[in-house]
Design a protein around this motif. Structure first.
Motif, mmCIF file in Angstrom:
data_model
loop_
_atom_site.group_PDB
_atom_site.id
_atom_site.type_symbol
_atom_site.label_atom_id
_atom_site.label_comp_id
_atom_site.label_asym_id
_atom_site.label_seq_id
_atom_site.Cartn_x
_atom_site.Cartn_y
_atom_site.Cartn_z
ATOM 1 N N GLU A 1 0.828 -1.208 0.000
ATOM 2 C CA GLU A 1 0.000 0.000 0.000
ATOM 3 C C GLU A 1 0.863 1.258 0.000
ATOM 4 O O GLU A 1 0.512 2.253 -0.621
ATOM 5 C CB GLU A 1 -0.930 -0.008 1.209
ATOM 6 C CG GLU A 1 -2.000 -1.054 1.128
ATOM 7 C CD GLU A 1 -2.913 -0.831 -0.063
ATOM 8 O OE1 GLU A 1 -3.590 0.187 -0.119
ATOM 9 O OE2 GLU A 1 -2.931 -1.694 -0.957
ATOM 10 N N SER B 1 1.583 1.648 -3.487
ATOM 11 C CA SER B 1 0.471 1.917 -4.402
ATOM 12 C C SER B 1 -0.155 3.289 -4.180
ATOM 13 O O SER B 1 -0.439 3.996 -5.151
ATOM 14 C CB SER B 1 -0.613 0.845 -4.230
ATOM 15 O OG SER B 1 -0.071 -0.420 -4.437
ATOM 16 N N THR C 1 1.482 6.129 -5.746
ATOM 17 C CA THR C 1 1.451 5.984 -7.198
ATOM 18 C C THR C 1 0.103 6.402 -7.766
ATOM 19 O O THR C 1 0.040 7.014 -8.839
ATOM 20 C CB THR C 1 1.785 4.537 -7.597
ATOM 21 O OG1 THR C 1 2.870 4.080 -6.812
ATOM 22 C CG2 THR C 1 2.169 4.447 -9.052
ATOM 23 N N TYR C 2 -0.991 6.099 -7.050
ATOM 24 C CA TYR C 2 -2.314 6.582 -7.515
ATOM 25 C C TYR C 2 -2.283 8.104 -7.665
ATOM 26 O O TYR C 2 -2.781 8.665 -8.636
ATOM 27 C CB TYR C 2 -3.433 6.246 -6.523
ATOM 28 C CG TYR C 2 -3.582 4.789 -6.146
ATOM 29 C CD1 TYR C 2 -3.374 3.789 -7.076
ATOM 30 C CD2 TYR C 2 -3.968 4.427 -4.861
ATOM 31 C CE1 TYR C 2 -3.513 2.461 -6.716
ATOM 32 C CE2 TYR C 2 -4.114 3.107 -4.504
ATOM 33 C CZ TYR C 2 -3.885 2.121 -5.423
ATOM 34 O OH TYR C 2 -4.027 0.823 -5.067
ATOM 35 N N GLY D 1 -6.197 -1.121 -8.543
ATOM 36 C CA GLY D 1 -5.157 -1.314 -7.543
ATOM 37 C C GLY D 1 -5.746 -1.666 -6.193
ATOM 38 O O GLY D 1 -5.306 -2.622 -5.534
ATOM 39 N N SER E 1 -5.436 -5.163 -4.171
ATOM 40 C CA SER E 1 -4.968 -5.223 -2.788
ATOM 41 C C SER E 1 -5.960 -5.992 -1.923
ATOM 42 O O SER E 1 -5.565 -6.762 -1.044
ATOM 43 C CB SER E 1 -4.790 -3.825 -2.211
ATOM 44 O OG SER E 1 -3.836 -3.124 -2.944
ATOM 45 N N LYS F 1 -0.887 -6.354 -10.145
ATOM 46 C CA LYS F 1 0.199 -5.381 -9.985
ATOM 47 C C LYS F 1 1.253 -5.539 -11.067
ATOM 48 O O LYS F 1 1.849 -4.560 -11.511
ATOM 49 C CB LYS F 1 0.860 -5.546 -8.614
ATOM 50 C CG LYS F 1 -0.078 -5.337 -7.448
ATOM 51 C CD LYS F 1 -0.251 -3.881 -7.110
ATOM 52 C CE LYS F 1 -1.210 -3.725 -5.942
ATOM 53 N NZ LYS F 1 -1.832 -2.414 -5.896
ATOM 54 N N VAL G 1 7.084 -0.367 -9.972
ATOM 55 C CA VAL G 1 5.987 -1.176 -9.442
ATOM 56 C C VAL G 1 6.142 -2.616 -9.912
ATOM 57 O O VAL G 1 5.959 -3.562 -9.142
ATOM 58 C CB VAL G 1 4.630 -0.595 -9.891
ATOM 59 C CG1 VAL G 1 3.499 -1.510 -9.476
ATOM 60 C CG2 VAL G 1 4.425 0.785 -9.299
ATOM 61 N N SER H 1 6.825 -5.769 -7.416
ATOM 62 C CA SER H 1 5.779 -6.783 -7.333
ATOM 63 C C SER H 1 6.326 -8.150 -7.730
ATOM 64 O O SER H 1 5.951 -9.168 -7.133
ATOM 65 C CB SER H 1 4.605 -6.416 -8.231
ATOM 66 O OG SER H 1 4.173 -5.115 -7.939
#
Lengths: 491, 104
Positions: A136, A139, A142-143, A166, A170, A215, A244, A248
């Motif tokens: 998280e 992520s 990154t959002y 995303g 998750s 991901k 990412v 991942s």
């Protein structure tokens, strides 16, 4: 939980990245009126320091940190250094791309550094809770980064699609982790491996793989990738495609090999990963074929590369191959990740260098590359080198990476998969070489206005292309580093 | 006395509802709420397994995870809502079907 100073010092790269992020946010508060050129420099300095910290830690043996929440092993250090290299390219790209658009702000670098801190924590996670939190931390910034450049409809739409899928992935991962916890009563990866379990564990495993497949953008969990990659501003796209994905992949490999490495379990997930790899390689390449939009083409190309990386993951299953074959597979994965990071970041840099300011209905059309060889021969040569590396043609690092991955697959007994991979990459030749052909053979369209050159973008292009060629001609150093980094603690 | 498995069944139902919601609902906010439902389903499952483990003694691990997930979900929600607002500002609607400028 015993915490020693040594445990905290082991997290020095992540601490440096977080400190850098906080500092950059503070500059935005206290130095907002001043010119912002120094922010990229500051971000690059902290990134380089984190990179150096990863390299400096390589000497020590593998260690467990924080009573088993995280580890410091060769695998984590190599993956962490790769992520920092990707971040460094992103920062320079950001400076060259955002400054002419008057969009350079401390938040951009702060968010990128925070996300990278999450990635670096992710690659050393040894506990499902730690994995989730690091996932998280990677992520959520990154959002926000995807929505960073708010010109037109595209970035917010891309950010929403990325956020929804995303968060969805998750949640899949978390429910899978809950089932794994229920089946084993443990949350640490080595504890899960020791406990074993029945059908509930398998259901949890499937959900964990599905969550992480989103991901890494493996087919059939890739639908978001082209849209999000196209809509995000180009430096952010490079960051997503590189960072990412690398983080991942590292955590997916660690979970599968460490927690589910028992032969009975590996016999279950290996066919799954093989199927994912096959689908991803075939459809990634086929979907990229028809794209005239180079940014979408590169997005599908990064899907295809996820397929080649999955081949290495499949080869790393312990049930079918001995420990040495597994080491070979893991090292080929690490080498490929490094090669992919350099090449893909550079390729998106080429795209950023050609992008025009202001509204443009077709900013990434293949025609933008026409006549580039005449106009800017060095940029064209560098772009050609990067495209050759993506296609896997010698003497580039991409070729060596593919060679190592397919060799590991053959040694693990996955000969049909290796053959499928070679055939898929032959399909890939067409769309990568088309860019080179357009650059060198086609004149620029009449009346087109060339984008002015920007030195940070040219620096990225030349530096990545040089490294791609250098590691392609003399791969021994990088390959040996990858080979000595395969010690997965507890695996 | 409620059977321990009842919590797991409720968790699975919530997860299934959330999953269907994300895939079926066409409103950005509803889809977002469905994701939150899935996260909470996972939380409930963690708590149920922590209180009534299938093997071994009850442990605090599952409860601790639930606390972290609540905090992380809050952070995610704040960024998510900001993104939804950005979408609303740029096009005046939050219907997912209206998001079609990035389509080949």
């Amino acid at each position: 939980m015993p915490v020693s100073l040594a445990d905290i010092l082991a997290l020095l790269p992540e601490i440096l990245l977080s400190l850098g992020a906080l500092l950059l946010m503070m500059t935005e508060v206290f130095l907002a009126g001043a010119r912002r050129g120094y922010q990229a420099l500051l971000a690059a300095l902290f990134t380089a320091a984190a990179f150096a910290a990863f390299l400096a830690q390589r000497g020590g043996g593998p260690r467990v940190l924080f009573g088993g929440f995280a580890v410091s092993d060769g695998f984590a250090l190599f993956a962490g250094a790769t992520i920092c290299a990707g971040l460094l390219v992103t920062v320079v790209l950001g400076a060259g791309f955002l400054a002419p658009r008057s969009a350079e702000r401390g938040e951009f670098y702060a968010l990128a550094l925070l996300a990278a801190a999450g990635m670096c924590l992710l690659v050393r996670a040894e506990d499902l809770l730690f994995v989730f939190i690091a996932l998280e931390l990677m992520s959520v910034p990154t959002y926000a980064l995807v929505a960073y450049l708010r010109t037109g409809d595209r970035p917010s739409e891309a950010a929403f699609k990325y956020f929804l899928l995303g968060a969805f992935s998750s949640a899949l991962f978390l429910y899978g982790a809950a089932l794994v916890f229920g089946a084993t009563g443990r949350t640490s990866l080595s504890g899960i491996a020791a406990a074993g379990g029945g059908k509930l564990l398998l259901a949890g495993l499937a959900l964990v793989i599905a969550g992480l497949s989103f991901k890494i953008a493996a087919v059939p969990f890739h639908m978001w990738a082209p849209d999000v990659y196209e809509g995000a501003s180009t430096p952010v796209t490079a960051f997503m495609a590189v960072g990412v994905k690398a983080a991942s992949f590292a955590v997916l490999t660690r979970i599968l090999v460490t927690a589910f490495g028992a032969p009975a379990l590996a016999a279950v997930w290996q066919p799954l990963v093989v199927a994912l790899a096959l689908l991803t390689m075939v459809f990634g390449n086929l979907l990229a074929l028809t794209q005239r939009n180079v940014k979408r083409m590169l997005a599908y190309s990064s899907v295809a590369h996820a397929g080649y990386l999955l081949v290495a993951v499949a080869a790393a299953s312990r049930g079918f191959s001995g420990p040495s074959a597994r080491g070979e597979a893991v090292s080929s994965l690490l080498f490929y990740l490094a090669a992919y990071t350099l090449t893909t970041a550079g390729a998106f840099g080429a795209l950023a260098a050609l992008e025009r300011m202001g509204p443009d209905p077709q900013p990434w059309d293949l025609d933008r590359f026409a006549g580039l060889a005449k106009r800017r021969p060095w940029a064209a040569a560098a772009t050609a080198m990067l495209m050759l590396s993506l296609a896997g043609i010698p003497p580039t690092v991409g070729f060596i990476g593919k060679l190592l991955v397919f060799k590991a697959a053959v040694d693990a007994g996955l000969v049909p998969l290796a053959i499928a991979g070679v055939l898929a990459s032959v399909v890939g030749l067409y769309y990568y070489l088309r860019v080179v052909v357009v650059m060198y053979m086609q004149p620029a369209p009449l009346g087109s206005v060339p984008t002015p050159a920007s030195w940070p973008l040219d620096l990225v292009l030349v530096a990545t292309a040089t490294l791609v060629l250098l590691f392609g001609l003399a791969p021994a150093g990088l390959a040996n580093a990858a080979l000595s980094s395969t010690g997965l603690l507890g695996g | 006395m409620i059977l321990p498995s009842a919590y797991l069944v409720v968790g699975a139902l919530l997860f299934g509802l959330g999953l269907c919601g994300v895939l079926v609902r066409r409103n950005a906010l509803t889809a977002f709420m469905s994701v939150e439902l899935m996260l909470n389903a996972a939380n409930l499952t963690f708590l149920a397994f922590a209180r009534h483990p299938l093997r071994g003694a009850p442990s605090l691990d599952g409860s601790a995870i639930a606390f972290f997930v609540i905090a992380v979900a809050a952070a995610e929600a704040s960024v998510g809502l900001a993104v939804v607002i950005a979408v609303f500002r740029s096009r005046g609607t939050v219907e997912i079907d209206a998001l079609r400028s990035l389509r080949h």
